[in-house]
Design a protein around this motif. Sequence first.
Motif, mmCIF file in Angstrom:
data_model
loop_
_atom_site.group_PDB
_atom_site.id
_atom_site.type_symbol
_atom_site.label_atom_id
_atom_site.label_comp_id
_atom_site.label_asym_id
_atom_site.label_seq_id
_atom_site.Cartn_x
_atom_site.Cartn_y
_atom_site.Cartn_z
ATOM 1 N N ILE B 198 0.850 -1.202 0.000
ATOM 2 C CA ILE B 198 0.000 0.000 0.000
ATOM 3 C C ILE B 198 0.883 1.248 0.000
ATOM 4 C CG2 ILE B 198 -1.690 1.304 1.357
ATOM 5 C CD1 ILE B 198 -2.667 -1.530 2.352
ATOM 6 N N GLY B 199 1.932 1.181 0.866
ATOM 7 C CA GLY B 199 2.848 2.334 0.936
ATOM 8 C C GLY B 199 3.470 2.605 -0.423
ATOM 9 N N ASN B 200 3.779 1.537 -1.103
ATOM 10 C CA ASN B 200 4.385 1.664 -2.421
ATOM 11 C C ASN B 200 3.424 2.348 -3.387
ATOM 12 O OD1 ASN B 200 4.754 0.293 -5.262
ATOM 13 N ND2 ASN B 200 6.754 0.328 -4.253
ATOM 14 N N ARG B 201 2.166 1.927 -3.323
ATOM 15 C CA ARG B 201 1.149 2.536 -4.192
ATOM 16 C C ARG B 201 0.978 4.016 -3.872
ATOM 17 N NH1 ARG B 201 -2.282 -1.491 -6.458
ATOM 18 N NH2 ARG B 201 -0.750 -2.759 -7.548
ATOM 19 N N LEU B 202 1.159 4.344 -2.571
ATOM 20 C CA LEU B 202 0.968 5.742 -2.162
ATOM 21 C C LEU B 202 2.240 6.567 -2.344
ATOM 22 C CD1 LEU B 202 -1.144 5.161 1.091
ATOM 23 C CD2 LEU B 202 -1.964 5.908 -1.143
ATOM 24 N N GLY B 203 3.240 5.936 -2.907
ATOM 25 C CA GLY B 203 4.463 6.683 -3.197
ATOM 26 C C GLY B 203 5.470 6.701 -2.061
ATOM 27 N N SER B 204 5.414 5.679 -1.168
ATOM 28 C CA SER B 204 6.366 5.609 -0.053
ATOM 29 C C SER B 204 7.802 5.517 -0.572
ATOM 30 C CB SER B 204 6.066 4.365 0.789
ATOM 31 O OG SER B 204 7.165 4.060 1.599
ATOM 32 N N PRO B 207 12.929 2.155 1.772
ATOM 33 C CA PRO B 207 13.627 1.107 1.021
ATOM 34 C C PRO B 207 13.039 -0.263 1.358
ATOM 35 C CG PRO B 207 15.054 2.063 2.708
ATOM 36 C CD PRO B 207 13.771 2.801 2.776
ATOM 37 N N ALA B 208 13.154 -1.185 0.427
ATOM 38 C CA ALA B 208 12.593 -2.525 0.644
ATOM 39 C C ALA B 208 13.675 -3.593 0.507
ATOM 40 C CB ALA B 208 11.480 -2.785 -0.364
ATOM 41 N N ILE B 209 13.611 -4.561 1.412
ATOM 42 C CA ILE B 209 14.508 -5.720 1.329
ATOM 43 C C ILE B 209 13.667 -6.948 0.994
ATOM 44 C CG2 ILE B 209 16.064 -7.258 2.616
ATOM 45 C CD1 ILE B 209 16.901 -4.955 4.318
ATOM 46 N N LEU B 210 14.107 -7.712 0.026
ATOM 47 C CA LEU B 210 13.436 -8.979 -0.261
ATOM 48 C C LEU B 210 14.180 -10.082 0.485
ATOM 49 C CD1 LEU B 210 11.347 -10.663 -1.916
ATOM 50 C CD2 LEU B 210 13.177 -11.030 -3.568
ATOM 51 N N VAL B 211 13.429 -10.853 1.264
ATOM 52 C CA VAL B 211 14.027 -11.963 2.012
ATOM 53 C C VAL B 211 13.636 -13.265 1.308
ATOM 54 C CG1 VAL B 211 14.190 -13.096 4.265
ATOM 55 C CG2 VAL B 211 13.779 -10.631 4.131
ATOM 56 N N ILE B 212 14.627 -13.930 0.752
ATOM 57 C CA ILE B 212 14.331 -15.121 -0.060
ATOM 58 C C ILE B 212 13.940 -16.312 0.813
ATOM 59 C CG2 ILE B 212 15.302 -16.829 -1.644
ATOM 60 C CD1 ILE B 212 16.955 -14.592 -2.840
ATOM 61 N N VAL B 229 15.870 0.774 11.178
ATOM 62 C CA VAL B 229 16.342 1.422 9.950
ATOM 63 C C VAL B 229 15.163 1.927 9.107
ATOM 64 C CG1 VAL B 229 17.882 1.136 7.954
ATOM 65 C CG2 VAL B 229 18.302 -0.178 10.013
ATOM 66 N N GLY B 230 13.972 1.372 9.372
ATOM 67 C CA GLY B 230 12.790 1.830 8.651
ATOM 68 C C GLY B 230 12.675 1.298 7.237
ATOM 69 N N VAL B 231 13.012 0.037 7.067
ATOM 70 C CA VAL B 231 12.858 -0.555 5.729
ATOM 71 C C VAL B 231 11.602 -1.433 5.710
ATOM 72 C CG1 VAL B 231 15.345 -0.625 5.352
ATOM 73 C CG2 VAL B 231 14.180 -2.650 6.197
ATOM 74 N N ARG B 306 9.680 -4.572 -9.985
ATOM 75 C CA ARG B 306 9.063 -3.376 -10.603
ATOM 76 C C ARG B 306 8.121 -2.695 -9.593
ATOM 77 N NH1 ARG B 306 9.832 -5.705 -15.770
ATOM 78 N NH2 ARG B 306 8.204 -7.263 -15.584
ATOM 79 N N LYS B 307 7.501 -3.530 -8.772
ATOM 80 C CA LYS B 307 6.552 -3.003 -7.782
ATOM 81 C C LYS B 307 7.269 -2.340 -6.603
ATOM 82 C CE LYS B 307 2.870 -5.645 -7.792
ATOM 83 N NZ LYS B 307 2.002 -4.761 -8.574
ATOM 84 N N PHE B 308 8.300 -3.034 -6.079
ATOM 85 C CA PHE B 308 8.913 -2.571 -4.828
ATOM 86 C C PHE B 308 10.280 -1.912 -5.006
ATOM 87 C CE2 PHE B 308 6.102 -6.051 -3.393
ATOM 88 C CZ PHE B 308 5.332 -5.338 -2.486
#
Lengths: 198, 410
Positions: B198-204, B207-212, B229-231, B306-308
């Motif tokens: 949602i944050g991403n859609r709202l333009g947050s 930063p995002a970390i992908l955890v495999i 750190v606020g990720v 592309r999303k995050f």
Amino acid sequence: MIYTYVCGAMGAYNIEFKNGVYDDASLYQLRHEVAELFYAQTTHQLRFKLGYDLEKKHYGFEDEVERRNQPQVSLIGSRTGFVTTFATTDVFLIEAPSTSLLEILVTEKPALVLSDERGLRLRPEILRLLRKRVAIAPDPEAFTQAIDSLLRDGFVGPLWQGVHASNRELFEAFTRTGGRPGLENITAFLTKTLSQRT
Amino acid sequence: MSREVLLAFSKEDAELAREYPGRVFAWTPPAVHALRKARVDFKTLSDIQLEKKFWGYDHVDLLCRFENWCSGIDRLLQDEIPELKAMNVRPFAYKLLAMRKVFFQYLNDYKKLKYVSEFYQSPLCYRAGPETEYLDQFASLGEFTIPLRCLNPESRASLPLGAIGHWYQEHGFIKQVGKFMLRDRKVKRLSDFLRALIGNRLGSKRPAILVINRGYDSDEIMRRMREQVGVDTIFWEDCVRIPSRPLIFNSASIQKRIFQEMKNHPWTVADGVDFLPFFEPLIRSTLEFDVRRLLEISHAFLEFDRKFRFSVVFAAAASTEGEAIFDQCDRLGIPTTLNLHGGSVGVYRDFAPMPAISTGYKRAQNSFYLVYSDLMKSYCDEVKAISPAYGMENVAVGSPQLDRLWEQFR
């Protein structure tokens, strides 16, 4: 005294470490022999700490220990965390240098480790530090003899010379870097990399 | 009296051994148990291996050869399947860590056969059964030279898959391709996922970390990253599977090419014996299942990125799926970190570390293998210097898991 025997990996998990004397059948034979040493006396107890769901394979040995149901020898299942055995263990018997060995270094409990150069060669700097902390048996025969000797006479003999259970040099060397806890190091490192996407 | 040495694999073999006039060798744990119970005199490998010399392998050397083999097949695949080439998807390299166990199994057993035969100076025999199916395969190799006889060849199994196939079925397939899962303990994480979405859609701008994958205190590491750190932390297992276009290729003709072009490769040859035929089930399964899945994973990752727009991709342990994602990260310039776990790397002289197979990474300096200490790093650096598959940068960071133990017991 309570001895905890840490069983090494077997089957597919052991394949990469299964060099020479460490094939599954030889390890099993060794476990049988160690169990017999404990069945032959009444003062000490042995607990086999199993791993990798070994008990589900029904190779025979584990079922027999259960069936015999004698106080000298018992099993601790794979699903029981190894660390939970630390408080009640007096001596660790370790079948091969591995993660479990690294973990017991945080305790001050004596340990006998089978480390046979025919199967696994340790790096010299590791071996030097390991000798200060644990007794090392160089082959399966020496391992069973050392256990027999422990049961009869305690911590005597050349394998225990220069060994100090409180020595944590190897643990320090293996896990520490710069004095900062690992969690802080990793968080700091990840934070640093956040801006590195090109 | 028979001169042949009976190789005992099962309880039934122990029964046979009671009456057997020759010597008996225990090959498996059940055989050890049954032979002891039957009071049959037998030996195991440690009984006969009296020489005090190292019996193992130089894992680094073996892995170099294996990596070369996997890369060769991947080049061939990319040549045949343009979709793989376009995205640099390397199915065999991703499966290297899983597959190498298979080869070690054969190499070990072959060496064991040879050693037993040489020690006894006698031919070996065995009884046909599920446990000895792969001995049938050994014996069927044209170049095979160890005297090995099946006592009851009429009972030989004619299974389509060899031991490799069985092992592979049990351990080798990718279990899932990022399913959307909603279980109790994951609700909290799901809310993180949704918040990030949602944050991403709202333009947050977080930063995002992908955890495999998770484990070895990764949850605690990610909790800190979120709170301090606020990720946003996105877990791959929460990601919805994105089906991609069907991939059409001729598996049979590719397989034929592999068998022609990879014959007598140094990886599959030991003592002049080419074990390549044993790999047929594994190669076939990889072509039939994993190529599509790995391409799908790669597409799905790109879609999520592309999303995050991930800042970092983190893996708690090496995995086939993770290797595929790491490759795409390298293409996109996303830093990757892989955590070491366990206490074997850096302890043994001959055991290679297991970072991602980073052959040909364009931005290897952006790909990190997080090891425990400088002592361990020194070993990993030595291996890296000689292994073409090892492009990741080693970084000594300690171990939260062992730190916790230390606090508990000091």
